[in-house]
Design a protein around this motif. Sequence first.
Motif, PDB file in Angstrom:
ATOM      1  N   HIS A  17      10.048 -99.580  16.771  1.00  0.00           N
ATOM      2  CA  HIS A  17      11.496-100.149  17.813  1.00  0.00           C
ATOM      3  C   HIS A  17      11.412-101.684  17.566  1.00  0.00           C
ATOM      4  O   HIS A  17      10.906-102.056  18.760  1.00  0.00           O
ATOM      5  CB  HIS A  17      11.014 -99.632  18.655  1.00  0.00           C
ATOM      6  CG  HIS A  17      12.449 -99.555  19.439  1.00  0.00           C
ATOM      7  ND1 HIS A  17      13.357 -99.280  21.341  1.00  0.00           N
ATOM      8  CD2 HIS A  17      13.774-100.824  19.718  1.00  0.00           C
ATOM      9  CE1 HIS A  17      14.191 -98.767  21.361  1.00  0.00           C
ATOM     10  NE2 HIS A  17      14.695-100.524  20.468  1.00  0.00           N
ATOM     11  N   HIS A  19      14.130-105.278  16.241  1.00  0.00           N
ATOM     12  CA  HIS A  19      15.372-105.779  16.491  1.00  0.00           C
ATOM     13  C   HIS A  19      15.116-106.814  15.414  1.00  0.00           C
ATOM     14  O   HIS A  19      15.045-108.104  16.659  1.00  0.00           O
ATOM     15  CB  HIS A  19      16.042-105.915  17.269  1.00  0.00           C
ATOM     16  CG  HIS A  19      16.572-104.353  17.643  1.00  0.00           C
ATOM     17  ND1 HIS A  19      17.400-103.537  17.574  1.00  0.00           N
ATOM     18  CD2 HIS A  19      16.413-103.942  18.846  1.00  0.00           C
ATOM     19  CE1 HIS A  19      17.456-102.759  18.366  1.00  0.00           C
ATOM     20  NE2 HIS A  19      16.388-102.111  19.471  1.00  0.00           N
ATOM     21  N   LYS A 108      20.071 -93.821  15.367  1.00  0.00           N
ATOM     22  CA  LYS A 108      20.652 -94.249  16.732  1.00  0.00           C
ATOM     23  C   LYS A 108      21.918 -94.035  17.375  1.00  0.00           C
ATOM     24  O   LYS A 108      22.831 -94.684  16.375  1.00  0.00           O
ATOM     25  CB  LYS A 108      19.681 -95.589  16.707  1.00  0.00           C
ATOM     26  CG  LYS A 108      20.006 -96.445  17.427  1.00  0.00           C
ATOM     27  CD  LYS A 108      18.424 -96.466  18.626  1.00  0.00           C
ATOM     28  CE  LYS A 108      18.998 -97.626  20.056  1.00  0.00           C
ATOM     29  NZ  LYS A 108      18.491 -98.674  19.805  1.00  0.00           N
ATOM     30  N   HIS A 197      12.517 -96.445  24.765  1.00  0.00           N
ATOM     31  CA  HIS A 197      12.529 -97.062  25.205  1.00  0.00           C
ATOM     32  C   HIS A 197      12.473 -96.673  27.036  1.00  0.00           C
ATOM     33  O   HIS A 197      14.315 -97.272  27.433  1.00  0.00           O
ATOM     34  CB  HIS A 197      13.239 -98.880  25.261  1.00  0.00           C
ATOM     35  CG  HIS A 197      15.174 -98.448  25.331  1.00  0.00           C
ATOM     36  ND1 HIS A 197      15.389 -97.872  25.870  1.00  0.00           N
ATOM     37  CD2 HIS A 197      16.084 -99.308  24.593  1.00  0.00           C
ATOM     38  CE1 HIS A 197      16.952 -98.143  25.710  1.00  0.00           C
ATOM     39  NE2 HIS A 197      16.693 -98.573  24.524  1.00  0.00           N
ATOM     40  N   ASP A 271      10.795-102.997  21.349  1.00  0.00           N
ATOM     41  CA  ASP A 271      11.927-103.704  21.090  1.00  0.00           C
ATOM     42  C   ASP A 271      12.267-104.608  21.053  1.00  0.00           C
ATOM     43  O   ASP A 271      12.922-105.312  21.643  1.00  0.00           O
ATOM     44  CB  ASP A 271      12.964-103.001  22.517  1.00  0.00           C
ATOM     45  CG  ASP A 271      14.419-102.424  22.836  1.00  0.00           C
ATOM     46  OD1 ASP A 271      14.691-103.052  21.164  1.00  0.00           O
ATOM     47  OD2 ASP A 271      14.534-102.532  23.494  1.00  0.00           O
TER      48      ASP A 271
HETATM   49 ZN   LIG Z   1      16.277-101.002  20.580  1.00  0.00          ZN
END
Ligand SMILES: [Zn+2]
Length: 423
Positions: A17, A19, A108, A197, A271
């Motif tokens: 996870h 970004h 997603k 998450h 995340d």
């Molecule tokens: Zn995320």
Amino acid sequence: MLDAAGCLALPGLVDAHVHLALDTGIYRTDDDFGIGTRSAACGGVTTIVDFATQLAGMRPIEAVAQRMAEADPLVHIDYALHCMITDFPVHAEPSLADLVRVGVPSVKVYTTYRPNYYADDAKLLRIMRAAAEADALVMVHAENDAIVSEATQALVAAGRTRLAYHAVARPAVAEVEAVHRCLFLAREVGASLFVVHCSTPGAVHLIHQARQAGQIAIAETCPQYLLFSDSVYEGQRPAWYIMQPPIRAEELRQELWQAVADGEVDSIGTDHCDYSLAQKRATGQFTTTPGGIPGLETLLPVLYTYGVQSGRISLERLVRLTSTNPARVYGLYPQKGSLEVGADGDVVVYDPQGRGVIAASEQHTIGGYTPYDGFAVEGRVKATVSRGRVIYQDGQFMGEPGWGRFVPGRPFDRGVVEQLYGR
Ligand SMILES: [Zn+2]
């Protein structure tokens, strides 16, 4: 020569996870694939799974091709991709089979963030049905959009837009309700669901119950939901903790740890989303502050210290949560997430001796901060090996842009879920 005497040799972490270089149209993160994967390598992460965003009018495989072109020249470690589906017209169903064919077996979706990312229930159901058909996993960011919108509007009307109100605007019930609904919809069409998450124990318990009833449902949480409680929003630096979903109340944090200890959580990802402090401090309003924090470099020391050393989870469980399980779920195992003969040779050498303190100034990001600044940790990442090559050792980064490769994931295998269980 790598001397690992007295150290732990673990499979390199697989953070599913992440970004990097995220551009939401309003904000762009501070890093790119080079900076982000350097930070990952310095933290013992040897594979990331990032996201290709399919925008309106674009085919999912086009989004993947664009993202690969962006990542390939820069990455220092191997990577895989999920595809964020934002636009899914009727008749788009076969496009998910195309995705799986190019090695992207996970899509997603968001139940919030109108109008760009939001999927209403009808669209969710269509994506889930198509994903089930294509052997793709559905990842969901689950927060009830109507609850969040109304709470936000009420705060705005009352002039309560300081960062202190961030968690008030996104209450726990919004997450738990959305998880409940997504589990129901997924069950109706036989889709396999990965809830990203999870910030509340309520969400994790629902996923666990669904699984006990025979459904394919997988729970992820992130270190930040285990390490912080919502008093951070009243503290000196609330901007450091703006993220969606928000940090929760102390009793929920404790119960979430217990759910991890009980084996109800299958995967821990970061995340990672590294906005600069300047971006995060710019407006002082929760409605306009970009949500996201860096986490790749601190993942292992934080979980080793506050999970393993504090006696909540075993070292074996830590490895499963941060490496083996995500590799299995995304069809990368045993090439990734294992030290078997024939695996890729991704290793993290962790020196459990000694104590240290996490310092923002020592992070290999650009953002210049970490929410873990000042955290005491036990041990440190001594070295990181990517496909047999030492790319980090004793504080020195030795990676090379473009060394990392895209690793195609195999189609989602429902049989994998049985292997995730256990403490
Ligand atoms: Zn995320």
